[in-house]
Design an enzyme around this catalytic site. Structure first.
Site, PDB file in Angstrom:
ATOM      1  N   THR A  33       0.777  -1.269   0.194  1.00 29.16           N
ATOM      2  CA  THR A  33      -0.183  -0.137  -0.137  1.00 29.16           C
ATOM      3  C   THR A  33       0.978   1.234   0.003  1.00 29.16           C
ATOM      4  O   THR A  33       0.285   2.426  -0.453  1.00 29.16           O
ATOM      5  CB  THR A  33      -0.951  -0.185   1.278  1.00 29.16           C
ATOM      6  N   ALA A  83      -2.219   3.896   8.195  1.00 27.84           N
ATOM      7  CA  ALA A  83      -1.276   5.072   7.947  1.00 27.84           C
ATOM      8  C   ALA A  83      -1.378   5.929   9.016  1.00 27.84           C
ATOM      9  O   ALA A  83      -0.557   6.436   9.665  1.00 27.84           O
ATOM     10  CB  ALA A  83      -1.606   5.565   6.572  1.00 27.84           C
ATOM     11  N   LYS A 105       0.633   9.855  -4.574  1.00 29.87           N
ATOM     12  CA  LYS A 105       0.867   8.546  -5.626  1.00 29.87           C
ATOM     13  C   LYS A 105      -0.169   7.452  -4.926  1.00 29.87           C
ATOM     14  O   LYS A 105      -0.807   6.672  -5.642  1.00 29.87           O
ATOM     15  CB  LYS A 105       2.115   8.525  -6.185  1.00 29.87           C
ATOM     16  N   THR A 106       0.468   7.006  -3.710  1.00 30.23           N
ATOM     17  CA  THR A 106      -0.007   5.769  -3.215  1.00 30.23           C
ATOM     18  C   THR A 106      -1.522   5.882  -2.672  1.00 30.23           C
ATOM     19  O   THR A 106      -2.025   5.137  -2.653  1.00 30.23           O
ATOM     20  CB  THR A 106       0.932   5.626  -1.966  1.00 30.23           C
ATOM     21  N   GLU A 121      -9.892   1.476   2.242  1.00 24.23           N
ATOM     22  CA  GLU A 121     -11.244   0.724   1.857  1.00 24.23           C
ATOM     23  C   GLU A 121     -12.412   1.561   1.171  1.00 24.23           C
ATOM     24  O   GLU A 121     -13.151   1.124   0.576  1.00 24.23           O
ATOM     25  CB  GLU A 121     -11.578   0.001   3.139  1.00 24.23           C
TER      26      GLU A 121
END
Lengths: 327, 729
Positions: B472, B514, B619-620, B691
């Site tokens: 991720t 995160a 980006k991620t 999610e």
């Protein structure tokens, strides 16, 4: 995977001889066989690698095009002659599997691929095709993707391929070497079998026979269509597929060679369809009649009922497209 | 030293934004990307452990009953076979996420078809697999098996139930109402990397390299299963090839490898086959949902009913939390929400990406679309009209709320036509074209997290935690946070993850990774900054750390003076969890085509607009959203677990037959990130993101299918057979 011996055949005669030994199987691209070996669905004692034999070229023959048994699906699909004269074949191949698989899969291997029925691939479930006499797990089980034509009490599996469906429409021939009867040719339309009482026999190949090539007849006029209906847009087996070669003459159908995938234990070709369609002017009523003929003995056993209306509608769509005259 | 924050209220939003490095939020490529694309990143089965034996699990071929006999001798006589192990401590199900204790053990007791009952260990993988497939097992089968969720006895889940006002009366009195039932098929996580473990004992100390999401819980689960102390166990999971919930808890191969390695006195590797991953790991439960919605003439919701039935094995407490966002997404005074759990003998149901909202939100949004149509209101406007000011059930304010912005900006970017809508307005050849939309919501959680940050004398930062990266971007965002805070370019930050020798992180799951571990790294770095500021005789806020230099010209290396500094950041959620409702929000817009003849549906384009606090890496973050939308397409059109009605075995246990979307199914996908700062969400003002991208998206696609061809589907996925059956003549 059960331990096995591996040998390389030196020529087609050697291959025929070695694969006639009990427990021996030929391997070419291996895209289907190796998966089945990992699952212990296939448990050969000996793998006879025919992959290095000289059967990997496409040549123009006097009576059409000769596609060697070891030509990869990719090579066939991109061949200029195939693309120009037999687009239904190129499209059918490109509608199957993935680029990586097509790069490895061969003409003969594709013809001999086995059903994807998940009762066949699961050795902890009954399957008359894998373990004769154990019963058919798919009947009464999960059988959404199963056959509706030509089934038997023993088996409702489908032949999963695309390439052979186009070859059946084209009336291609399978060239076979070896075996007791010597060399022979079998129309693709007769190469695969219906399950009947011997569902473990997918096709007419005898022990010790090797496919050397498939020949396509001379190119014919008409529109060529391969329509594959599937749940996702790539890498899925056909719910229904139709290969169609249809020519018009003066507003009437002059040729209607149709073959169907996803409906039966073999690429389905019903000669009554051409009889019905040729000489007639296209109309929705005519297409309905064709569907009536195609499906008059359709029998869905558990979950595949939808294939009956789906086949009907897809046939209408394909015939509509095939008989359209551009204005 | 430990820098601790228990978050009871908002944090100072200016602090992190006041840094100088300019690294955080940027589209930094994944720092472990090179290792992955060159094949040098070690996944669970790939560690170079000396002389491992190979184990293959044996699975049950009955649905329920007892194993009465295993023919060990025949197996041991096969080439290379070292042992057949059916130890009572072997686990028979995966542990549920955050369980922290062993799941069901005693493999001689069978409760679902395909359950592990033994492990065969041999010198080579092929020998072990061959022996496992040939192992002769005798059973005493129990014929009394519930397999049909519709026929099993429901157990009401009281914790989920809400009754406010009078739903029935409100439905009866309303100008417009819908009352419909929607069913969704089960899903598989279908992670690319199969579950695998290598166990290696050194005396009483066990090291297991495995593919796991939450080492902080997994270590307790494994120790409990084995009956050993956590201190004797080390788990390593540096790279994980996707998890999506399936690796939240330890699965059967981990304990099997540990027991086999103990017995044989040498390392043992156990890798599950793809079929085993499908049949022994988590499924998302199928759901049966009833939606009752009513509104007045102006389109204000007056009744909100959402009732769901889900299933699991006996003994499991997990019930797919279908109603999670239904509790707060839309206002309505008369509310009735409830959940039933039924016990059936299919494999364990557990968390699959976005448990709850992944299937609850599409159903709700399909019902909202029908009600908007009845009320004659544009579906975007209808949702905007029903956004509550605070949680309608609990009187709790929202930490932040971006739904309205996402709806408006998403509609604008998509080119949403808010004119009159009716099905079959556009046809191209054989294809009907239509559009649809849905709201997105996913509850935001944080979890306790610790991370160590060491500043070496050479001016490099090393971040260490047992947190995992499932692909991720965790490695990268932690490097960005540390680099931003300590004024270091990214190549001067090293991140070490996935090792229980490091401080305990929150684990990856529930979209909390995160924000939680990022907060811990932030706190550690903040403490380091304070020490640097002390040495530089300035205030922490005035440090101006950038590229290894401090405002005024001194360098970090100077200030360190040959000494390394180290801090552990410790983040804990506090009162903010109870005093506020926290959620990510968004909106999906889809354009689909449906073939008139065949019922095939394809997504032409899709746009998701999302608000989830601070974007840590453009980006991620975007990739997470793209992945979520891809899952939305799968849930809408293709993904379904098919169970045999007679023995409950999974009939499509591989990636050829379980249809995740292929590239060609995912065409033009656009992501709009509405960046915000949510000072109540976490110490770094970030919310969960992983999610949200699939929490409602399948509903947008279903609504677009209706708009295209006039088929109102009551089942997901919308395979051609179902679309044809619903297609009007």
């Amino acid at each position: 995977m059960r331990p096995f011996d591996y040998i390389r055949a030196t020529d087609p005669t050697d291959a025929a001889e070695r694969t006639s030994a009990p427990g021996a199987m030929a391997i070419a691209g291996g895209t289907n066989l190796i998966d089945l070996m990992k699952l212990q669905v296939e448990t050969p004692d000996t793998l006879v690698d025919v992959g290095r034999l000289d059967m990997g070229s496409i040549e123009e023959a006097g009576d059409g095009l000769r596609i060697g048994a070891l030509v990869t699906n990719t090579a066939t699909a991109v061949h200029p002659k195939v693309r120009a004269d037999y687009p239904v074949l190129a499209r059918a191949i490109l509608a199957g599997a993935t680029q990586q698989l097509r790069n490895k899969a061969t003409t003969a291997g594709n013809l001999c691929q086995r059903t994807r029925c998940t009762y066949f691939t699961n050795i902890d479930q009954p399957c008359n095709k894998r373990a004769p006499g154990s019963g058919c797990g798919a009947m009464g089980g999960v059988a959404r993707l199963h056959a509706i034509l030509g089934t038997s009490d023993q088996c409702i599996a489908t032949y999963p391929g695309d390439m052979a469906v186009a070859m059946a429409a084209l009336d291609a021939h399978v060239h076979i070497q070896g075996g007791r009867g010597g060399d022979r040719q079998v129309p693709v339309r007769e190469f695969h079998r219906l399950p009947g009482e011997t569902p473990w026999q997918d096709n007419v190949l005898e022990s010790g026979e090797i496919i050397t090539a498939v020949t396509l007849p001379l190119p014919v006029k008409g529109k060529q269509i391969y329509r594959k209906v599937r749940e996702r847009s790539s890498y899925a087996f056909a719910l229904v597929s139709i290969a169609a070669i249809v020519a018009m003459d003066g507003g009437r159908i002059a040729r209607a060679d149709l073959a169907f995938g996803g409906l039966a234990h073999k690429p389905w070709h019903d000669p009554r369809l051409a009889d019905l369609l040729v000489g007639e002017a296209p109309s929705p009523a005519l297409f309905e009649k064709a569907a009536d003929v195609l499906l008059d003995e359709a029998d869905a056993r558990g979950g595949s009922e939808f294939k009956i209306p789906l086949a009907r509608r897809t046939l209408t769509a394909v015939l509509t497209e095939a008989t359209e005259t551009r204005t | 030293m430990t820098a601790h924050l228990k978050q009871d209220g908002p944090v100072d939003r200016a602090h992190l934004d006041g840094m100088q490095q300019g690294l955080l939020g940027k589209a930094v490529p994944r720092i472990e990307g090179y290792a992955k694309v060159t094949g040098t990143a070690t996944y669970a089965a790939e560690y170079d452990v000396a002389d491992p034996a190979e184990g293959v699990l044996v699975t049950a071929t009955i649905t329920k009953g007892k194993v009465t006999y295993i023919d060990n001798d025949a197996a041991l006589a096969m080439p290379g076979v070292l042992a057949v192990i059916a130890d009572a401590r072997m686990t028979t199900r995966p542990a549920q996420g955050t369980a922290g204790e062993a799941p069901e053990q005693e493999p001689q007791s069978v409760s679902y078809w395909g359950q592990p009952i033994a492990v065969v260990v041999a010198e080579t993988f092929e020998e072990a697999r061959n022996a496992a497939k040939h192992l002769v097992v005798a059973y005493e089968a129990d014929a009394d098996v519930d397999l049909d969720p519709a026929a099993a006895q429901p157990e009401p889940q009281d914790g989920q139930a809400v009754e406010m006002g009078d739903l029935t009366a409100a439905m009866d009195a309303a100008t417009h109402s819908v009352d419909l039932t929607i069913e969704t098929d089960g899903h598989a996580s279908a992670a690319m990397e199969p579950h695998a473990a290598i166990a290696d004992w050194d005396g009483d100390n066990l090291t297991v390299r495995a593919s796991l999401q939450m080492l902080n819980y997994n270590i307790a689960e494994l120790a409990d299963a084995l009956g050993v102390e956590e201190d004797n166990v080390r788990l390593i999971s540096r790279y994980v090839g996707g998890g999506f919930g399936s690796k939240l808890g330890i699965s059967e191969e981990v304990v099997a490898a540990a027991l086999a390695a103990r017995q044989l006195g040498r390392p043992v590797r156990v890798v599950m086959s793809r079929q085993q991953v499908f049949q022994c790991i988590m499924r998302r439960s199928e759901t049966h949902q009833r939606l009752q919605l009513a509104c007045d003439a102006e389109g204000r919701l007056t009744a909100f009913g959402h009732h769901a039935r889900v299933s699991n094995l006996p003994g499991e407490s997990f019930a797919e939390p279908v109603l999670q966002s239904s509790h707060f997404l839309y206002g309505a005074e008369n509310r009735s929400l409830g959940m039933d759990l039924v016990r059936i003998h299919r494999m364990t149901a557990g968390s699959v990406r976005a448990p709850g909202e992944a299937v609850g939100m599409p159903a709700l949004e399909m019902a909202m679309d029908e009600l908007a149509e009845k009320a004659g209101i544009d579906p975007v406007a209808f949702r905007l009209r029903n956004i509550p000011g605070e949680n309608p059930e609990e009187d709790l304010p929202f930490t932040s709320h971006t739904l309205a912005d996402c709806l408006r900006q998403g509609a604008e970017a998509f080119g949403w036509d808010d004119g009159p809508r009716r099905p079959r307005m556009r046809r191209e050849g054989d294809w009907w074209i239509g559009t649809g939309m849905a709201s997105a919501a996913r509850v935001h959680n944080v979890s306790e997290a610790k991370a160590r940050v060491r500043l070496t004398a050479e001016g490099r930062a090393v971040v260490q935690t047992d947190m995992t990266d499932l692909g991720t971007g965790t490695y990268t965002i932690l490097a960005q946070i540390a680099g931003e805070m300590l004024g270091l370019p990214i190549d001067r930050v090293t991140v070490e993850l996935g090792d229980t020798n490091h401080p305990r992180g929150p684990g990856s799951g529930g979209s909390w990774g995160a924000a939680s571990i990022g907060s811990a790294v932030y706190l550690a770095c903040k403490a380091l900054r304070e020490e640097i500021a002390r040495r530089a005789n300035t205030g922490e806020a005035e440090l101006g750390l950038k590229d290894g230099a401090v405002a005024g010209g001194r360098t970090l290396v100077d200030l360190l003076g040959g000494e390394a500094l180290e801090e552990v950041g410790h983040y804990e959620p506090g009162d903010n969890q109870d005093a506020w409702t926290a959620s990510g929000f968004g909106a999906f817009f889809a354009q689909v085509r449906v073939n008139h003849w065949t019922g095939e549906a394809r997504v032409d384009r899709m746009l998701g607009a999302f608000g989830f606090g601070r974007v840590l890496n453009e980006k991620t973050a975007r990739s997470q959203c793209l992945g979520g939308i891809t899952w939305s397409i799968g849930a809408a059109l293709t993904e379904a677990l098919h169970f045999d009605p007679r023995d409950g075995h999974l009939a499509n246990p591989d990636l050829a037959e379980y249809h995740v979307p292929v590239h060609r199914d995912v065409q033009d996908v656009e992501v709009l990130m509405l960046e915000e700062r949510d000072p109540l969400a976490s110490a770094i003002q970030a919310k969960g993101i992983g999610e949200l991208g699939m929490c409602g998206g399948a509903g947008a696609i279903a609504n677009a299918v209706y708009n295209a061809c006039g088929a109102r589907l009551r089942e997901l996925p919308m395979t051609p057979d179902r679309i044809l059956a619903a297609l009007p003549e």
